[in-house]
Design a protein around this motif. Structure first.
Motif, PDB file in Angstrom:
ATOM      1  N   ASP A   1       4.753  -5.790   1.402  1.00  0.00           N
ATOM      2  CA  ASP A   1       4.384  -4.471   0.871  1.00  0.00           C
ATOM      3  C   ASP A   1       3.090  -4.537   0.068  1.00  0.00           C
ATOM      4  O   ASP A   1       2.281  -3.602   0.101  1.00  0.00           O
ATOM      5  CB  ASP A   1       5.509  -3.934  -0.019  1.00  0.00           C
ATOM      6  CG  ASP A   1       6.751  -3.548   0.762  1.00  0.00           C
ATOM      7  OD1 ASP A   1       6.651  -3.377   1.997  1.00  0.00           O
ATOM      8  OD2 ASP A   1       7.831  -3.436   0.145  1.00  0.00           O
TER       9      ASP A   1
ATOM     10  N   GLY B   1      -0.021  -5.932   2.769  1.00  0.00           N
ATOM     11  CA  GLY B   1      -0.292  -5.112   3.944  1.00  0.00           C
ATOM     12  C   GLY B   1      -0.382  -5.951   5.201  1.00  0.00           C
ATOM     13  O   GLY B   1      -0.617  -7.169   5.144  1.00  0.00           O
TER      14      GLY B   1
ATOM     15  N   GLU C   1      -2.589  -6.240   7.518  1.00  0.00           N
ATOM     16  CA  GLU C   1      -3.882  -6.881   7.762  1.00  0.00           C
ATOM     17  C   GLU C   1      -4.462  -7.500   6.499  1.00  0.00           C
ATOM     18  O   GLU C   1      -5.645  -7.819   6.438  1.00  0.00           O
ATOM     19  CB  GLU C   1      -4.878  -5.854   8.336  1.00  0.00           C
ATOM     20  CG  GLU C   1      -4.417  -5.171   9.603  1.00  0.00           C
ATOM     21  CD  GLU C   1      -4.211  -6.161  10.741  1.00  0.00           C
ATOM     22  OE1 GLU C   1      -4.968  -7.161  10.795  1.00  0.00           O
ATOM     23  OE2 GLU C   1      -3.295  -5.954  11.558  1.00  0.00           O
ATOM     24  N   LYS C   2      -3.635  -7.658   5.472  1.00  0.00           N
ATOM     25  CA  LYS C   2      -4.085  -8.168   4.173  1.00  0.00           C
ATOM     26  C   LYS C   2      -5.258  -7.347   3.622  1.00  0.00           C
ATOM     27  O   LYS C   2      -6.221  -7.892   3.066  1.00  0.00           O
ATOM     28  CB  LYS C   2      -4.461  -9.652   4.261  1.00  0.00           C
ATOM     29  CG  LYS C   2      -3.253 -10.580   4.379  1.00  0.00           C
ATOM     30  CD  LYS C   2      -3.638 -12.027   4.092  1.00  0.00           C
ATOM     31  CE  LYS C   2      -2.412 -12.937   4.112  1.00  0.00           C
ATOM     32  NZ  LYS C   2      -2.747 -14.334   3.805  1.00  0.00           N
ATOM     33  N   ASP C   3      -5.173  -6.022   3.782  1.00  0.00           N
ATOM     34  CA  ASP C   3      -6.226  -5.152   3.253  1.00  0.00           C
ATOM     35  C   ASP C   3      -6.377  -5.309   1.744  1.00  0.00           C
ATOM     36  O   ASP C   3      -7.462  -5.122   1.196  1.00  0.00           O
ATOM     37  CB  ASP C   3      -5.917  -3.687   3.579  1.00  0.00           C
ATOM     38  CG  ASP C   3      -6.075  -3.383   5.061  1.00  0.00           C
ATOM     39  OD1 ASP C   3      -6.823  -4.113   5.726  1.00  0.00           O
ATOM     40  OD2 ASP C   3      -5.463  -2.413   5.542  1.00  0.00           O
ATOM     41  N   PHE C   4      -5.278  -5.646   1.076  1.00  0.00           N
ATOM     42  CA  PHE C   4      -5.320  -5.844  -0.374  1.00  0.00           C
ATOM     43  C   PHE C   4      -6.357  -6.891  -0.752  1.00  0.00           C
ATOM     44  O   PHE C   4      -6.998  -6.822  -1.797  1.00  0.00           O
ATOM     45  CB  PHE C   4      -3.927  -6.267  -0.869  1.00  0.00           C
ATOM     46  CG  PHE C   4      -3.867  -6.644  -2.326  1.00  0.00           C
ATOM     47  CD1 PHE C   4      -3.732  -5.668  -3.302  1.00  0.00           C
ATOM     48  CD2 PHE C   4      -3.956  -7.971  -2.725  1.00  0.00           C
ATOM     49  CE1 PHE C   4      -3.685  -6.019  -4.655  1.00  0.00           C
ATOM     50  CE2 PHE C   4      -3.899  -8.324  -4.061  1.00  0.00           C
ATOM     51  CZ  PHE C   4      -3.763  -7.341  -5.028  1.00  0.00           C
TER      52      PHE C   4
ATOM     53  N   ARG D   1      -9.956   1.433   2.488  1.00  0.00           N
ATOM     54  CA  ARG D   1      -8.744   0.794   3.010  1.00  0.00           C
ATOM     55  C   ARG D   1      -8.093  -0.065   1.945  1.00  0.00           C
ATOM     56  O   ARG D   1      -6.874  -0.070   1.787  1.00  0.00           O
ATOM     57  CB  ARG D   1      -9.092  -0.074   4.225  1.00  0.00           C
ATOM     58  CG  ARG D   1      -9.377   0.703   5.507  1.00  0.00           C
ATOM     59  CD  ARG D   1      -9.930  -0.217   6.576  1.00  0.00           C
ATOM     60  NE  ARG D   1      -9.104  -1.405   6.775  1.00  0.00           N
ATOM     61  CZ  ARG D   1      -9.566  -2.589   7.147  1.00  0.00           C
ATOM     62  NH1 ARG D   1     -10.866  -2.753   7.359  1.00  0.00           N
ATOM     63  NH2 ARG D   1      -8.749  -3.604   7.333  1.00  0.00           N
ATOM     64  N   ARG D   2      -8.914  -0.803   1.215  1.00  0.00           N
ATOM     65  CA  ARG D   2      -8.371  -1.692   0.187  1.00  0.00           C
ATOM     66  C   ARG D   2      -7.738  -0.888  -0.954  1.00  0.00           C
ATOM     67  O   ARG D   2      -6.693  -1.269  -1.476  1.00  0.00           O
ATOM     68  CB  ARG D   2      -9.468  -2.599  -0.367  1.00  0.00           C
ATOM     69  CG  ARG D   2      -8.892  -3.698  -1.263  1.00  0.00           C
ATOM     70  CD  ARG D   2      -9.963  -4.549  -1.868  1.00  0.00           C
ATOM     71  NE  ARG D   2      -9.353  -5.742  -2.477  1.00  0.00           N
ATOM     72  CZ  ARG D   2      -9.855  -6.363  -3.533  1.00  0.00           C
ATOM     73  NH1 ARG D   2     -10.946  -5.924  -4.102  1.00  0.00           N
ATOM     74  NH2 ARG D   2      -9.265  -7.430  -4.026  1.00  0.00           N
TER      75      ARG D   2
ATOM     76  N   GLN E   1      -4.340   0.323   0.082  1.00  0.00           N
ATOM     77  CA  GLN E   1      -3.354  -0.755   0.034  1.00  0.00           C
ATOM     78  C   GLN E   1      -3.036  -1.154  -1.405  1.00  0.00           C
ATOM     79  O   GLN E   1      -1.897  -1.482  -1.730  1.00  0.00           O
ATOM     80  CB  GLN E   1      -3.858  -1.968   0.816  1.00  0.00           C
ATOM     81  CG  GLN E   1      -2.838  -3.103   0.909  1.00  0.00           C
ATOM     82  CD  GLN E   1      -1.516  -2.658   1.529  1.00  0.00           C
ATOM     83  OE1 GLN E   1      -1.501  -1.964   2.544  1.00  0.00           O
ATOM     84  NE2 GLN E   1      -0.403  -3.033   0.915  1.00  0.00           N
TER      85      GLN E   1
ATOM     86  N   LYS F   1      -0.501   1.185  -2.635  1.00  0.00           N
ATOM     87  CA  LYS F   1       0.800   0.859  -2.047  1.00  0.00           C
ATOM     88  C   LYS F   1       1.403  -0.364  -2.736  1.00  0.00           C
ATOM     89  O   LYS F   1       2.608  -0.420  -2.979  1.00  0.00           O
ATOM     90  CB  LYS F   1       0.654   0.593  -0.543  1.00  0.00           C
ATOM     91  CG  LYS F   1       0.336   1.829   0.289  1.00  0.00           C
ATOM     92  CD  LYS F   1       0.201   1.457   1.757  1.00  0.00           C
ATOM     93  CE  LYS F   1      -0.101   2.690   2.613  1.00  0.00           C
ATOM     94  NZ  LYS F   1      -0.281   2.327   4.046  1.00  0.00           N
ATOM     95  N   ALA F   2       0.548  -1.334  -3.044  1.00  0.00           N
ATOM     96  CA  ALA F   2       1.013  -2.535  -3.730  1.00  0.00           C
ATOM     97  C   ALA F   2       1.565  -2.200  -5.107  1.00  0.00           C
ATOM     98  O   ALA F   2       2.632  -2.679  -5.507  1.00  0.00           O
ATOM     99  CB  ALA F   2      -0.138  -3.541  -3.847  1.00  0.00           C
TER     100      ALA F   2
END
Length: 268
Positions: free
Chosen positions: A117, A120, A122-125, A176-177, A180, A183-184
C-alpha cells in the motif's frame, strides 16, 4: 515557533545490503554501544527487509509548524514506527482527542500489505521527484516525512502541508509520486486509528512548561516517585505509567506550583 518551508525535498537513497547477516551497533540505556547481529532478511511480496527488532522498516514523522515549544518536543519523535520483527509503536487519538502511545505486532501478511500500500505497484512512492508546494501557499504548518527501509535500498518522501491536494510545481512523475504519497499516508493512518494496547515504554524524558497560578486548583497531583523536573530521564518501572499519564501536555501540580508536563518515550 513560526516555521515556513517553501521548498520540498525528496530523497532517494539506494544502498545495496545483500542477503547476509550483518552486525548492527545500537545504543544501550547505560551509555555506550552494543553490537548485535541482524536477522536474515524476510522477503514479503517482493520486498526484502531486515527482520531484526533493532531495524526500522517504516516510519512517519510530522515536524515543525506553529506549535508551542513543549509540543515541539513531542513532534521530535516519530508518530509511527514499525520494526523488522513486526513491532509497531504509534500515537493513537481517542474520541475525545486525547493521545495515547500504543503498541502492537504485525504479522508477515500484514507487513506485506502495508509495504504494498505504501510503495505502490510501480514503487511510485520512491520516484526521485519533489512533491511540490501547496496551492495556494499555506503558512506555518508541519512537514510530513515517510521513510521506508528495505534490504535493497531506502527511500523517503517529504511534503510540506501534505494534507493539501492542490500542488504547484509538479511534473508528471511528481504528480504520480504525490498521489502515491497520499495513499501511503492513508495506509499508515488507518493503522493508527486502531486502539490496541498501551506502549510499555522502557524510558521517558519529562519536559515542563510553567502554568499560570490560577490553574493550580484544577491541576492533577503529580504522584510519581520520579522527580517532576525538566529533562528528567526515567528508566525504571514508572516509565510506562508516566507515559500513559502525560503522553501529551498535561496540567499537573507539585506543591504550590503548576506545570504542563509532557513525557516523551525513548523509543527502541
Amino acid at each position: 515557533m513560526l516555521r515556513r518551508i517553501t521548498a520540498i525535498a525528496a530523497l532517494l537513497i539506494l544502498t545495496a545490503c545483500g542477503g547476509q547477516t550483518t552486525p548492527t551497533t545500537v545504543p544501550t540505556t547505560a551509555g555506550g554501544n552494543q553490537t548485535i547481529a541482524t536477522a536474515t532478511p524476510a522477503v514479503t511480496g517482493g520486498y526484502a527487509y531486515d527482520t531484526s527488532a533493532a531495524v526500522t522498516i517504516l516510519e512517519l514523522r510530522n515536524e515543525g509548524g506553529f506549535v508551542t515549544p513543549l509540543y515541539n518536543k513531542l513532534l521530535a519523535v516519530p508518530q509511527f514506527r514499525l520494526y523488522g520483527n513486526g513491532e509497531l509503536i504509534y500515537q493513537y487519538y481517542d474520541a475525545d482527542g486525547k493521545m495515547f502511545w500504543q503498541q502492537t505486532t504485525l504479522n508477515e501478511s500484514q507487513i506485506k500489505q502495508l509495504l504494498s500500500d505504501v510503495l505502490g505497484a510501480e514503487k511510485d512512492f520512491c520516484l526521485d521527484t519533489p512533491l511540490g508546494d501547496p496551492e495556494p501557499m499555506i503558512s506555518d504548518v508541519n512537514v510530513t516525512t515517510l521513510t521506508v527501509n528495505l534490504t535493497d535500498g531506502s527511500c523517503s518522501a517529504q511534503a510540506y502541508a501534505a494534507f493539501s491536494e492542490q500542488r504547484s510545481g509538479l511534473n508528471a512523475d511528481g504528480q504520480r509520486r504525490f498521489v502515491q504519497f497520499r495513499k501511503a499516508l492513508a495506509a499508515v493512518e488507518t493503522l493508527m486509528k486502531a486502539e490496541t494496547k498501551p506502549y510499555q515504554a522502557q524510558g521517558v524524558t519529562i519536559y515542563l512548561e510553567p502554568a499560570a497560578a490560577e490553574e493550580l486548583a484544577t491541576a492533577a497531583e503529580w504522584t510519581f516517585k520520579a522527580e517532576l523536573r525538566e529533562g528528567n530521564v526515567v528508566t525504571d518501572s514508572e516509565a510506562a505509567a508516566i507515559l500513559e499519564f502525560a503522553g501529551q501536555p498535561t496540567l499537573v501540580k507539585s506543591g504550590d506550583k503548576a506545570f504542563r508536563a509532557l513525557a516523551v518515550p525513548i523509543l527502541p
